[in-house]
Scaffold this motif. Structure first.
Motif, PDB file in Angstrom:
ATOM      1  N   LEU A  46      17.720   2.694   7.065  1.00  0.00           N
ATOM      2  CA  LEU A  46      17.777   2.590   8.828  1.00  0.00           C
ATOM      3  C   LEU A  46      18.996   3.627   9.550  1.00  0.00           C
ATOM      4  N   SER A  47      17.899   3.364  10.839  1.00  0.00           N
ATOM      5  CA  SER A  47      18.080   4.740  12.339  1.00  0.00           C
ATOM      6  C   SER A  47      19.025   4.247  13.064  1.00  0.00           C
TER       7      SER A  47
ATOM      8  N   SER B 166      30.155  15.964   6.910  1.00  0.00           N
ATOM      9  CA  SER B 166      30.768  14.720   6.225  1.00  0.00           C
ATOM     10  C   SER B 166      30.423  13.699   6.266  1.00  0.00           C
ATOM     11  N   THR B 167      30.365  13.245   4.826  1.00  0.00           N
ATOM     12  CA  THR B 167      30.113  11.661   4.521  1.00  0.00           C
ATOM     13  C   THR B 167      30.815  10.774   3.503  1.00  0.00           C
ATOM     14  N   TYR B 168      31.268   9.803   4.274  1.00  0.00           N
ATOM     15  CA  TYR B 168      32.104   8.570   3.492  1.00  0.00           C
ATOM     16  C   TYR B 168      31.354   7.172   3.329  1.00  0.00           C
ATOM     17  N   TYR B 169      31.927   6.994   1.864  1.00  0.00           N
ATOM     18  CA  TYR B 169      31.272   5.725   1.295  1.00  0.00           C
ATOM     19  C   TYR B 169      32.395   4.594   1.160  1.00  0.00           C
ATOM     20  N   ASP B 170      31.840   3.757   1.248  1.00  0.00           N
ATOM     21  CA  ASP B 170      33.110   2.451   0.479  1.00  0.00           C
ATOM     22  C   ASP B 170      31.955   2.396  -0.625  1.00  0.00           C
ATOM     23  N   ASN B 171      33.194   2.176  -2.149  1.00  0.00           N
ATOM     24  CA  ASN B 171      32.581   1.829  -3.656  1.00  0.00           C
ATOM     25  C   ASN B 171      30.894   1.086  -3.219  1.00  0.00           C
ATOM     26  N   SER B 172      31.110   0.599  -2.763  1.00  0.00           N
ATOM     27  CA  SER B 172      30.039  -0.667  -2.624  1.00  0.00           C
ATOM     28  C   SER B 172      28.812   0.174  -2.042  1.00  0.00           C
ATOM     29  N   ALA B 173      28.690   1.274  -1.759  1.00  0.00           N
ATOM     30  CA  ALA B 173      27.308   2.069  -1.410  1.00  0.00           C
ATOM     31  C   ALA B 173      27.438   2.825  -2.024  1.00  0.00           C
ATOM     32  N   ARG B 174      28.769   3.505  -2.328  1.00  0.00           N
ATOM     33  CA  ARG B 174      28.681   4.824  -3.093  1.00  0.00           C
ATOM     34  C   ARG B 174      27.383   4.748  -4.338  1.00  0.00           C
ATOM     35  N   GLY B 175      26.607   5.890  -4.261  1.00  0.00           N
ATOM     36  CA  GLY B 175      25.481   5.641  -5.387  1.00  0.00           C
ATOM     37  C   GLY B 175      24.374   5.537  -5.332  1.00  0.00           C
ATOM     38  N   ARG B 176      24.551   4.056  -3.704  1.00  0.00           N
ATOM     39  CA  ARG B 176      22.976   3.906  -3.829  1.00  0.00           C
ATOM     40  C   ARG B 176      22.437   3.627  -2.350  1.00  0.00           C
ATOM     41  N   PHE B 177      23.593   4.090  -1.302  1.00  0.00           N
ATOM     42  CA  PHE B 177      23.167   4.479   0.157  1.00  0.00           C
ATOM     43  C   PHE B 177      23.207   6.283   0.095  1.00  0.00           C
ATOM     44  N   THR B 178      22.593   6.704   1.141  1.00  0.00           N
ATOM     45  CA  THR B 178      22.856   7.943   1.640  1.00  0.00           C
ATOM     46  C   THR B 178      23.091   7.727   3.306  1.00  0.00           C
ATOM     47  N   ILE B 179      23.974   7.878   4.200  1.00  0.00           N
ATOM     48  CA  ILE B 179      24.004   8.726   4.919  1.00  0.00           C
ATOM     49  C   ILE B 179      23.792   9.884   5.654  1.00  0.00           C
ATOM     50  N   SER B 180      22.862   9.970   6.775  1.00  0.00           N
ATOM     51  CA  SER B 180      22.653  11.607   6.770  1.00  0.00           C
ATOM     52  C   SER B 180      22.870  11.502   8.928  1.00  0.00           C
ATOM     53  N   GLY B 181      22.644  12.708   9.187  1.00  0.00           N
ATOM     54  CA  GLY B 181      22.648  12.563  10.359  1.00  0.00           C
ATOM     55  C   GLY B 181      21.205  14.020  11.519  1.00  0.00           C
ATOM     56  N   ASP B 182      20.156  13.644  11.620  1.00  0.00           N
ATOM     57  CA  ASP B 182      19.642  14.419  12.830  1.00  0.00           C
ATOM     58  C   ASP B 182      20.516  15.310  13.809  1.00  0.00           C
ATOM     59  N   ASN B 183      20.544  16.240  13.762  1.00  0.00           N
ATOM     60  CA  ASN B 183      21.793  16.278  15.293  1.00  0.00           C
ATOM     61  C   ASN B 183      20.308  16.669  16.584  1.00  0.00           C
ATOM     62  N   ALA B 184      19.835  17.607  16.345  1.00  0.00           N
ATOM     63  CA  ALA B 184      18.686  17.183  17.041  1.00  0.00           C
ATOM     64  C   ALA B 184      17.692  15.947  17.748  1.00  0.00           C
ATOM     65  N   LYS B 185      18.107  15.087  16.467  1.00  0.00           N
ATOM     66  CA  LYS B 185      17.135  13.665  17.251  1.00  0.00           C
ATOM     67  C   LYS B 185      18.983  12.623  17.600  1.00  0.00           C
ATOM     68  N   ASP B 186      19.645  13.154  17.693  1.00  0.00           N
ATOM     69  CA  ASP B 186      20.784  12.486  18.219  1.00  0.00           C
ATOM     70  C   ASP B 186      20.435  11.594  17.110  1.00  0.00           C
ATOM     71  N   THR B 187      20.557  11.019  15.792  1.00  0.00           N
ATOM     72  CA  THR B 187      20.089   9.639  15.415  1.00  0.00           C
ATOM     73  C   THR B 187      20.473   9.998  13.590  1.00  0.00           C
TER      74      THR B 187
ATOM     75  N   TYR C 215      21.564   8.340  10.087  1.00  0.00           N
ATOM     76  CA  TYR C 215      19.876   7.460   8.996  1.00  0.00           C
ATOM     77  C   TYR C 215      21.557   6.912   8.330  1.00  0.00           C
ATOM     78  N   GLN C 216      20.803   5.575   7.474  1.00  0.00           N
ATOM     79  CA  GLN C 216      21.370   5.336   6.202  1.00  0.00           C
ATOM     80  C   GLN C 216      20.541   4.398   5.212  1.00  0.00           C
ATOM     81  N   GLN C 217      20.004   6.028   4.040  1.00  0.00           N
ATOM     82  CA  GLN C 217      18.943   5.470   2.964  1.00  0.00           C
ATOM     83  C   GLN C 217      19.072   4.256   2.356  1.00  0.00           C
ATOM     84  N   MET C 218      18.853   3.157   2.614  1.00  0.00           N
ATOM     85  CA  MET C 218      19.037   2.381   0.621  1.00  0.00           C
ATOM     86  C   MET C 218      18.672   2.290  -0.046  1.00  0.00           C
ATOM     87  N   THR C 219      18.879   2.772  -1.438  1.00  0.00           N
ATOM     88  CA  THR C 219      18.249   2.625  -2.545  1.00  0.00           C
ATOM     89  C   THR C 219      18.630   1.223  -3.519  1.00  0.00           C
TER      90      THR C 219
END
Length: 121
Positions: free
Chosen positions: A19-20, A56-77, A79-83
């Motif tokens: 997700l973006s 810094s990143t923070y996760y609910d227990n349901s997401a931890r280990g499967r989802f990864t949130i990240s940011g690209d400040n240059a693109k002001d975007t 992301y949430q990678q979900m596996t």
């Protein structure tokens, strides 16, 4: 501040999606972007949060280990990678901006439209 979420779709269990959340009008006051989701017939729930100031990143227990949130400040975007997606991950996913990293929905002042994620075989 305006946010636009995208990247939802239909996947089979075990699949992945990214997700973006494109943010315009970012200010230092609203430097934290979170993802929430709302499944049919259920209340909206917090999933993750990314702090643009220090990464810094923070996760609910349901997401931890499967989802990864990240940011690209240059693109002001953000992301949430979900596996390893599960049927219970099916929901409309929303991104939102807050002054501080938080899991409390009313502390987010700006919201994007949702993007639907469907996990089904």
């Amino acid at each position: 501040v305006q946010l636009q979420a995208s990247g939802g779709g239909s996947v089979q269990p075990g699949g992945s999606l990214r997700l973006s959340c494109a943010v315009s009008g970012f200010t230092l006051d609203y430097d934290n972007v979170g993802w929430f989701r709302q499944a049919p017939g259920k209340e909206r729930e917090w999933v993750s949060c990314f702090s643009r100031s220090d990464g810094s990143t923070y996760y609910d227990n349901s997401a931890r280990g499967r989802f990864t949130i990240s940011g690209d400040n240059a693109k002001d975007t953000v992301y949430q990678q979900m596996t390893n997606l599960k049927p219970e991950d099916t929901a409309v996913y929303y991104c939102a901006a807050a002054k501080l990293p938080t899991m409390i929905s009313y502390e987010y002042s700006y919201w994007g439209q949702g993007t639907l994620v469907t996990v089904s075989s």
